[in-house]
Write an enzyme that holds these catalytic residues in place. Structure first.
Site, mmCIF file in Angstrom:
data_model
loop_
_atom_site.group_PDB
_atom_site.id
_atom_site.type_symbol
_atom_site.label_atom_id
_atom_site.label_comp_id
_atom_site.label_asym_id
_atom_site.label_seq_id
_atom_site.Cartn_x
_atom_site.Cartn_y
_atom_site.Cartn_z
ATOM 1 N N ASP A 94 -8.260 96.319 -19.130
ATOM 2 C CA ASP A 94 -7.549 96.070 -20.392
ATOM 3 C C ASP A 94 -8.357 96.446 -21.622
ATOM 4 O OD1 ASP A 94 -9.454 94.060 -20.181
ATOM 5 O OD2 ASP A 94 -8.264 92.679 -21.364
ATOM 6 N N GLU A 95 -9.351 97.285 -21.469
ATOM 7 C CA GLU A 95 -10.238 97.534 -22.603
ATOM 8 C C GLU A 95 -10.811 98.937 -22.502
ATOM 9 O OE1 GLU A 95 -12.731 94.165 -22.979
ATOM 10 O OE2 GLU A 95 -13.961 95.049 -24.548
#
Length: 408
Positions: A94-95
DNA sequence: TCTGGGGTCCTAGGACCC
DNA sequence: TCTGGGGTCCTAGGACCC
């Protein structure tokens, strides 16, 4: 992404929206993997034992993690990001870091690019994210934290964040120095305790220390690195396509295991899963590591490096079981793990029928198994099927595993 | 309160080589 | 009798990140 796993679950089940939601293991030994901002308002955080989270908020909704689902959303996210620049370095599902130095003519300055990314991510995935813009990776990371929503008082909805936080060139130190030193990437609990003894609380405190004092407290490499970060010096480039270094599986059991037979079966199961992922990734590895955590939480690793890279579950299992045989399980085993490192791109596809007969065929057999599973389902070939007899006999080094029957 | 699972990176000691 | 310097590879453990 903002509360990524929890947000994906809300997307899948909109009735969860606005509720304290916890993604993670609900059992006695589970921890919180991710939680909604409503859950955070009760003090619940990632990595917190689920039992404690439940005490903090008894009416929270628990859901087990669905990692394949998160993976597929992560892929969509990545597709959005690479439409802005090919220089995308994913650092988690998610990053990611994006180097948009070359994208400004097309997309405008950092703030405009960040706003466009947020809008496109929301449109294409249905998920919210926060974007930090700065002249270096670690400052952009800290800026993205500053852009996030904040949990409100218990039971209340979160306060919306900035969404985009820009740290303009020249304002780096004014942004950085008031932050708590634990905000620095690479300062965890242990380092924080050490710095605390010198009275260092903020990044500014750390910057004000003489370099020699910092390296004396933290060691040469970490001391220099953190001192540089405290002065906003970070030359690291955005690196897309970083090669994976290790692949492994581990599992904490609901109750401790004492029987070697059970542990051998578990090691075999994990080795098989690791082998599958090695082949999916197109790599093979030379170092096999067994990890054992005992009932008292003490943890050991035992590893062996073999001459030729392995990719077949059976080959991984053979080494893992030899390593396991030297471990005394009598204190009780709460976690077992198998991983493979020292990875290289997969060796050639050809089926070598060497004079030693056995082991060279394993990669080909393993890929044939992949194909059978693809056509007939995962259940068609279980790990035990791959080992003749009871499978637990696989212990002696060099013992031949694959007869003509299996190879066929 | 009692501590997940996926990883990366670093350190230190020992074996070994020239 | 007392034992260099430089390097690589391996193993084990630990800190840290999401």
């Amino acid at each position: 992404m903002d509360a990524f796993y929890a947000a994906v679950e809300v997307l899948a089940d909109p009735t969860l929206a606005g509720k304290p939601l916890i993604v993670g293991g609900p059992g006695a030994r589970g921890v919180v993997a991710s939680c909604s901002y409503e859950a955070r308002s009760y003090g619940i955080r990632s990595a917190m034992p689920s039992m404690r989270a439940r005490r903090l908020c008894p009416h929270a909704v628990f859901v087990p993690g669905r990692y394949e689902l998160y993976h597929s959303h992560s892929k969509r996210l990545h597709a959005v990001l690479t439409s802005f620049t090919p220089l995308v370095e994913g650092i988690a599902l998610d990053e990611a870091f994006l180097d948009v130095t070359g994208s400004r003519r097309l997309w405008g300055e950092g703030r405009q690019i960040a706003a466009a990314i947020r809008a496109r991510v929301l449109a294409d995935t249905g998920l919210a994210c926060s974007v930090g813009v700065a002249t270096s990776k670690f400052l952009a990371k800290l800026a993205s934290e500053a852009a996030k929503p904040r949990a409100g008082p218990p039971g209340s909805p979160p306060a919306p964040g900035l969404g985009v936080k820009v740290v303009a060139p020249g304002s780096e130190l004014a942004f950085l120095h008031p932050l708590p030193v634990g905000a620095l990437w690479g300062v965890g609990p242990a380092t924080q305790r050490r710095l605390d003894r010198f009275g260092i609380r903020t990044v500014g405190d750390l910057a004000a220390m003489p370099l020699a004092t910092v390296t004396g407290a933290l060691g040469e490499a970490q001391g220099r690195h953190l001192h540089a970060l405290a002065w906003a010096r970070d030359e690291r480039a955005v690196e897309p396509d970083r090669a994976v270094k290790s692949i492994g599986h581990e599992e904490t059991y609901a109750t401790d295991h004492y029987a070697m037979d059970t542990l051998r079966t578990e090691a075999l199961r994990m080795a098989d899963a690791v082998g599958n992922r090695l082949r999916e990734a197109g790599v093979a590895g030379r170092t096999i590591t067994l990890k054992v955590r005992f009932a008292d939480f003490s943890t050991i690793t035992r590893s062996r490096t073999v001459a030729r890279p392995v990719e077949a579950g059976a080959a991984v299992a053979r080494v893992a079981m030899e390593l396991l045989d030297a471990v005394d399980p009598s204190p009780g085993v709460r976690l077992l793990g198998v991983s493979v490192s020292n990875l290289v791109p997969r060796p050639g596809e050809q089926l070598r029928l060497g004079e030693d007969g056995g082991t060279d065929r394993e990669p080909a057999v393993a890929r044939a198994v992949d194909e059978v599973r693809r056509r007939f389902g995962d259940a068609a070939v279980g790990p035990a099927t791959l080992l003749r007899g009871d499978g637990l006999a696989v212990k002696r080094r060099g013992e031949q595993q694959w007869g003509p029957e299996e190879a066929r």
